[in-house]
Motif scaffolding. Structure first.
Motif, PDB file in Angstrom:
ATOM      1  N   HIS A   1       0.807  -1.211   0.000  1.00 11.24           N
ATOM      2  CA  HIS A   1       0.000   0.000   0.000  1.00 11.24           C
ATOM      3  C   HIS A   1       0.845   1.268   0.000  1.00 11.24           C
ATOM      4  N   ALA A   2       2.149   1.133   0.243  1.00  8.38           N
ATOM      5  CA  ALA A   2       2.993   2.308   0.413  1.00  8.38           C
ATOM      6  C   ALA A   2       3.016   3.180  -0.834  1.00  8.38           C
ATOM      7  N   ILE A   3       3.116   2.565  -2.021  1.00  6.16           N
ATOM      8  CA  ILE A   3       3.187   3.337  -3.254  1.00  6.16           C
ATOM      9  C   ILE A   3       1.931   4.173  -3.440  1.00  6.16           C
ATOM     10  N   ALA A   4       0.778   3.559  -3.158  1.00  5.89           N
ATOM     11  CA  ALA A   4      -0.480   4.281  -3.338  1.00  5.89           C
ATOM     12  C   ALA A   4      -0.673   5.363  -2.294  1.00  5.89           C
ATOM     13  N   ARG A   5      -0.207   5.122  -1.076  1.00  8.30           N
ATOM     14  CA  ARG A   5      -0.429   6.073   0.011  1.00  8.30           C
ATOM     15  C   ARG A   5       0.494   7.267  -0.043  1.00  8.30           C
ATOM     16  N   LEU A   6       1.768   7.042  -0.373  1.00 10.11           N
ATOM     17  CA  LEU A   6       2.748   8.107  -0.313  1.00 10.11           C
ATOM     18  C   LEU A   6       2.623   9.015  -1.536  1.00 10.11           C
ATOM     19  N   GLY A   7       2.843  10.304  -1.295  1.00 12.20           N
ATOM     20  CA  GLY A   7       2.645  11.272  -2.370  1.00 12.20           C
ATOM     21  C   GLY A   7       3.912  11.711  -3.057  1.00 12.20           C
ATOM     22  N   GLY A   8       4.985  10.953  -2.914  1.00 13.48           N
ATOM     23  CA  GLY A   8       6.236  11.333  -3.558  1.00 13.48           C
ATOM     24  C   GLY A   8       6.176  11.145  -5.064  1.00 13.48           C
ATOM     25  N   TYR A   9       7.218  11.608  -5.747  1.00 12.82           N
ATOM     26  CA  TYR A   9       7.272  11.493  -7.198  1.00 12.82           C
ATOM     27  C   TYR A   9       7.692  10.063  -7.564  1.00 12.82           C
ATOM     28  N   ARG A  10       6.846   9.344  -8.275  1.00 12.35           N
ATOM     29  CA  ARG A  10       7.032   7.915  -8.465  1.00 12.35           C
ATOM     30  C   ARG A  10       7.880   7.626  -9.694  1.00 12.35           C
ATOM     31  N   ALA A  11       8.745   6.647  -9.563  1.00 10.09           N
ATOM     32  CA  ALA A  11       9.570   6.184 -10.678  1.00 10.09           C
ATOM     33  C   ALA A  11       8.751   5.256 -11.571  1.00 10.09           C
ATOM     34  N   PRO A  12       9.099   5.145 -12.863  1.00  6.18           N
ATOM     35  CA  PRO A  12       8.299   4.322 -13.784  1.00  6.18           C
ATOM     36  C   PRO A  12       8.186   2.867 -13.355  1.00  6.18           C
ATOM     37  N   GLU A  13       9.280   2.299 -12.812  1.00  7.91           N
ATOM     38  CA  GLU A  13       9.249   0.869 -12.479  1.00  7.91           C
ATOM     39  C   GLU A  13       8.322   0.562 -11.311  1.00  7.91           C
ATOM     40  N   GLN A  14       7.942   1.593 -10.530  1.00  7.84           N
ATOM     41  CA  GLN A  14       7.099   1.338  -9.369  1.00  7.84           C
ATOM     42  C   GLN A  14       5.671   0.975  -9.756  1.00  7.84           C
ATOM     43  N   ALA A  15       5.294   1.287 -10.987  1.00 10.12           N
ATOM     44  CA  ALA A  15       3.956   0.886 -11.441  1.00 10.12           C
ATOM     45  C   ALA A  15       3.820  -0.624 -11.487  1.00 10.12           C
ATOM     46  N   GLU A  16       4.920  -1.329 -11.702  1.00 10.98           N
ATOM     47  CA  GLU A  16       4.890  -2.793 -11.767  1.00 10.98           C
ATOM     48  C   GLU A  16       5.368  -3.438 -10.468  1.00 10.98           C
ATOM     49  N   THR A  17       6.490  -2.943  -9.940  1.00 16.96           N
ATOM     50  CA  THR A  17       7.073  -3.597  -8.757  1.00 16.96           C
ATOM     51  C   THR A  17       6.302  -3.300  -7.482  1.00 16.96           C
ATOM     52  N   LYS A  18       5.661  -2.113  -7.426  1.00 15.45           N
ATOM     53  CA  LYS A  18       4.929  -1.698  -6.222  1.00 15.45           C
ATOM     54  C   LYS A  18       5.846  -1.683  -4.993  1.00 15.45           C
ATOM     55  N   LYS A  19       7.107  -1.327  -5.199  1.00 14.99           N
ATOM     56  CA  LYS A  19       8.067  -1.311  -4.101  1.00 14.99           C
ATOM     57  C   LYS A  19       8.793   0.026  -4.046  1.00 14.99           C
ATOM     58  N   LEU A  20       9.156   0.407  -2.836  1.00 12.91           N
ATOM     59  CA  LEU A  20      10.017   1.579  -2.636  1.00 12.91           C
ATOM     60  C   LEU A  20      11.469   1.140  -2.735  1.00 12.91           C
ATOM     61  N   SER A  21      12.329   2.023  -3.189  1.00 12.38           N
ATOM     62  CA  SER A  21      13.743   1.680  -3.322  1.00 12.38           C
ATOM     63  C   SER A  21      14.571   2.948  -3.320  1.00 12.38           C
ATOM     64  N   GLN A  22      15.854   2.801  -3.044  1.00 14.36           N
ATOM     65  CA  GLN A  22      16.759   3.944  -3.096  1.00 14.36           C
ATOM     66  C   GLN A  22      16.907   4.452  -4.531  1.00 14.36           C
ATOM     67  N   GLN A  23      16.860   3.557  -5.518  1.00 13.72           N
ATOM     68  CA  GLN A  23      16.928   4.000  -6.906  1.00 13.72           C
ATOM     69  C   GLN A  23      15.705   4.824  -7.279  1.00 13.72           C
ATOM     70  N   ALA A  24      14.548   4.463  -6.728  1.00 16.41           N
ATOM     71  CA  ALA A  24      13.347   5.262  -6.954  1.00 16.41           C
ATOM     72  C   ALA A  24      13.476   6.627  -6.272  1.00 16.41           C
ATOM     73  N   ASP A  25      14.156   6.679  -5.124  1.00 15.59           N
ATOM     74  CA  ASP A  25      14.433   7.965  -4.473  1.00 15.59           C
ATOM     75  C   ASP A  25      15.225   8.885  -5.393  1.00 15.59           C
ATOM     76  N   VAL A  26      16.206   8.311  -6.106  1.00 16.82           N
ATOM     77  CA  VAL A  26      17.019   9.115  -7.023  1.00 16.82           C
ATOM     78  C   VAL A  26      16.142   9.681  -8.133  1.00 16.82           C
ATOM     79  N   TYR A  27      15.231   8.874  -8.663  1.00 17.93           N
ATOM     80  CA  TYR A  27      14.303   9.364  -9.683  1.00 17.93           C
ATOM     81  C   TYR A  27      13.468  10.519  -9.114  1.00 17.93           C
ATOM     82  N   SER A  28      12.947  10.336  -7.902  1.00 17.23           N
ATOM     83  CA  SER A  28      12.134  11.385  -7.279  1.00 17.23           C
ATOM     84  C   SER A  28      12.944  12.659  -7.098  1.00 17.23           C
ATOM     85  N   PHE A  29      14.216  12.511  -6.735  1.00 27.95           N
ATOM     86  CA  PHE A  29      15.057  13.689  -6.571  1.00 27.95           C
ATOM     87  C   PHE A  29      15.276  14.378  -7.922  1.00 27.95           C
TER      88      PHE A  29
END
Length: 676
Positions: free
Chosen positions: A524-552
């Motif tokens: 549920h974290a991806i749907a709940r959190l309002g950060g800027y989402r990386a493209p791969e999160q649409a499939e993996t539904k996981k948070l990651s440090q690489q996704a943090d870099v995309y958000s930055f």
């Protein structure tokens, strides 16, 4: 005789060698005991071992991290800012220790064990959790040159035995809870003294005031003497102020009272009390009784009326405190907590602090005047002003109830350990089944989001380039610290966005909401959190440090373009004056750059300044690398930080360099106002 003499010398030499060997083996054992207590998981002091490729059997031959030796004995131990915990009792046997630097850790207990290290010269133990009194045995450290115990929880009086440290050059004891009078220390070599922010009282020795100035003693409400301190009254020479007296009483000086009892006699009224004094005593006692009754009545009225389960009704307090209907805190005996009896009612009713200084009770937080700052995906944030004027930010978590107490406390420990100037500090938390509160340092200057997007219009003060890049650099350093400290466990921030980049009272950017993603179910974290989402999160539904870099990277684009990513995420129709061909900010920027209209990417506020084109393009290149669609092609946050640091910006362009044409990069650029 010569043979006997030679035999005695041989035996003496053997005993000396055995003694030396035993001594440095004892040093090794002492350090291993210290490691077992301060770093139980062995992650911080990983090469402190007597086995393996670097192990040579003892601390000196193995070249342990932070350890230096002299004549096969430990002479220096330097381990600052490592988040070490526990007491330092095991160090008491290091009798050849000269330098001890353990500042900015979480060590606790007393400093008494160090008094056995009689060869100490430099001691730096600031910013820890040491408690208790400064022991009289400190006089045994005759070789001591510098002593820094600031920022701890030391209490009690300053021992007069400090005067025996005749070689002392520096004495820093500020930011503790030391009480009592300041002794007239006869330390003629001392050239730095700091006793500020303690609970000292009484007359300030004039020789110390003249030598070190008032700054060394500020923050002690009970001190008096020469300006800027208040003048001393007669009682200042006899008794401490009531506020600092133990257990709310003022210890008396027997010499200030008559040795014979006072006799009331009509024949010799001069030996007794006059009628006026008697009347004054009666009146004062009556007033005192009324005051006590008033306080008792107020306290009883403030107590809860008692619910069916012993719960308190705080409805009236909630209205008065400013939390409105959002606030529901159970201050005692939280009913229905089914965490397996992990704690009793007393445990449930208290705030858990990560720093023993400036603590307060839950009741004080409930009494605080408060205003709602905003609502987010994880809860509501309030600004609370305590009775003493201290301001904190309180986040009331929403729907984090699936976390059991033990799991919640483990996550809070992860967040609370983070200490970095660009990360908002978690000061305390409160746990109950129905309620979870987080107490942070209050950030007085709002968010990067409000600076970028607030009050857009003709009266808006432009956010200059120097400020933007300094805020971006601060956020990058904070995020890089998180990724570095948790590189092995890969813990991400999970919610990087401009509204989570806050500014402290000095305008320094601090990243907030770190670790709160841990409280959510990963699904549920991806749907709940309002950060800027990386493209791969649409499939993996996981948070990651690489996704943090995309958000930055998206955050960088937001700073460069002045456009909120939500404009593209929430609406298929482009804002007025804009023609984005895609549904998100990175895609729109790529399309503009691909068509060689790079100038149209940048915020018009930045285009008003000359001579920053190269810096804007360089920052844009960093952003585009961060928002690479493939995670493995994105740099780490440490690398991103270095890239930003290499974009040198001395200062914002001056007024003389201000370009009213607002098209210094492209003559075809049309501003939003012109387009409308």
């Amino acid at each position: 005789m010569e043979v006997l003499h030679a035999f005695i010398l041989l035996v003496t030499s053997i005993f000396s060698l055995l003694s030396a060997s035993s001594a440095f083996q004892n040093d090794t054992a002492a350090l291993l005991r210290f490691r077992a207590e301060a770093d139980p998981h062995g992650r911080l002091l990983s090469n402190w071992t007597t086995t393996g490729s670097g192990g040579g059997g003892d601390a000196c031959s193995s070249v342990w991290f932070g350890v230096q030796c002299l004549n096969n004995r430990v002479a220096s131990l330097s381990l600052p800012s490592l988040n070490l915990r526990g007491p330092i009792d095991s160090l008491s046997s290091l009798d050849q220790l000269r330098i001890l630097d353990l500042h900015d850790n979480r060590l606790n207990g007393t400093v008494l064990p160090l008094t056995k290290c009689t060869n100490l010269k430099l001691v730096y133990l600031s910013e820890n959790d040491f408690s208790g009194e400064i022991p009289q045995e400190v006089a045994s450290l005759r070789r001591l040159l510098r002593l820094d115990l600031s920022g701890n929880n030391l209490e009690g009086r300053l021992p007069l035995e400090l005067s025996n440290l005749t070689r002392l050059l520096t004495l820093r004891l500020q930011d503790n809870a030391i009480s009592g009078r300041i002794p007239d220390l006869s330390l003629y070599q001392l050239n730095e003294l700091n006793l500020s922010n303690n609970e000292l009282y009484g007359r300030l020795p004039i020789n110390l005031l003249r030598k070190f100035g008032p700054k060394s003693f500020l923050g002690n409400q009970g001190l008096c003497g020469q300006s800027p301190f208040p003048s001393c009254s007669f009682t200042d020479f006899i008794t401490p102020p009531a506020a600092t007296a133990s257990a709310g009483t003022v210890p008396s000086n027997p010499s200030a009272f008559p040795s014979t009892p006072i006799i009331f006699s009509g024949k010799n009224s001069r030996k007794g009390l006059s009628h006026g004094v008697v009347v004054a005593l009666v009146v004062s006692n009556s007033v005192l009784v009324l005051v006590i009754l008033s306080f008792t009545f107020a306290y009883c009225c403030s107590k809860c009326s008692g619910g069916p389960n012993g719960e308190c009704d705080y409805s009236e307090r909630k209205r008065n405190s400013g939390y409105n209907s959002e606030k529901k805190v159970y201050a005692s005996n939280v009913g229905g907590d089914s965490d397996g009896g992990e704690s009793n009612a007393t445990d449930k009713s208290r705030l858990v602090f990560f720093d023993r200084r400036k603590q307060f009770e839950l009741e004080e937080l409930l009494r605080a005047s408060a205003e709602m700052l905003g609502k987010g995906s994880l809860g509501t944030v309030y600004r609370a002003v305590l009775d003493d004027g201290c301001t904190v930010a309180v986040k009331r978590l929403k729907d984090a109830n699936p976390c059991a107490r033990k799991e919640f406390e483990q996550y809070m420990d992860v967040i609370g350990r983070m200490r970095h100037p660009n990360i908002v500090r978690l000061r305390a938390y409160y746990y109950a089944k129905e309620e979870k509160l987080l107490v942070y340092d209050y950030m007085a200057n709002g968010s990067l989001y409000s600076l970028l997007h607030g009050n857009r219009g003709p009266e808006r003060i432009p956010l200059d380039w120097t400020t933007r890049i300094s805020l971006i650099l601060g956020a990058a350093r904070g995020l890089a610290c998180i990724h570095t400290q948790y590189s092995s466990s890969k813990i991400p921030h999970g919610n990087v966005k401009s509204s989570n980049i806050l500014l402290d009272k000095n305008g320094v950017a601090c990243i907030s909401d770190f670790g709160l993603s841990l409280l959510l179910n990963p699904a549920h974290a991806i749907a709940r959190l309002g950060g800027y989402r990386a493209p791969e999160q649409a499939e993996t539904k996981k948070l990651s440090q690489q996704a943090d870099v995309y958000s930055f990277g998206v955050l960088l684009l937001e700073v460069l373009t002045g456009r909120a990513p939500s404009q593209f995420q929430l609406s298929a129709q482009p804002p007025a004056g804009e023609e984005p061909p895609a549904d998100d900010l990175p895609k729109w920027v790529r399309s503009v750059v691909r068509d060689e209209w790079t100038a149209e990417v940048f915020d018009e506020e930045l285009l008003r300044y000359k001579n920053i084109e190269e810096e804007l393009v360089a920052m844009l290149q960093v952003a585009m690398v961060c928002v690479a669609t493939q995670p493995e092609k994105r740099p780490s946050m440490v690398e991103v930080t270095k890239m930003v640091e290499e974009i040198r910006v001395e200062q914002s362009p001056s007024r003389e360099e201000y370009d009213d044409s607002r098209n210094s990069l492209s003559p075809s650029l049309a501003t939003t106002e012109e387009a409308v």
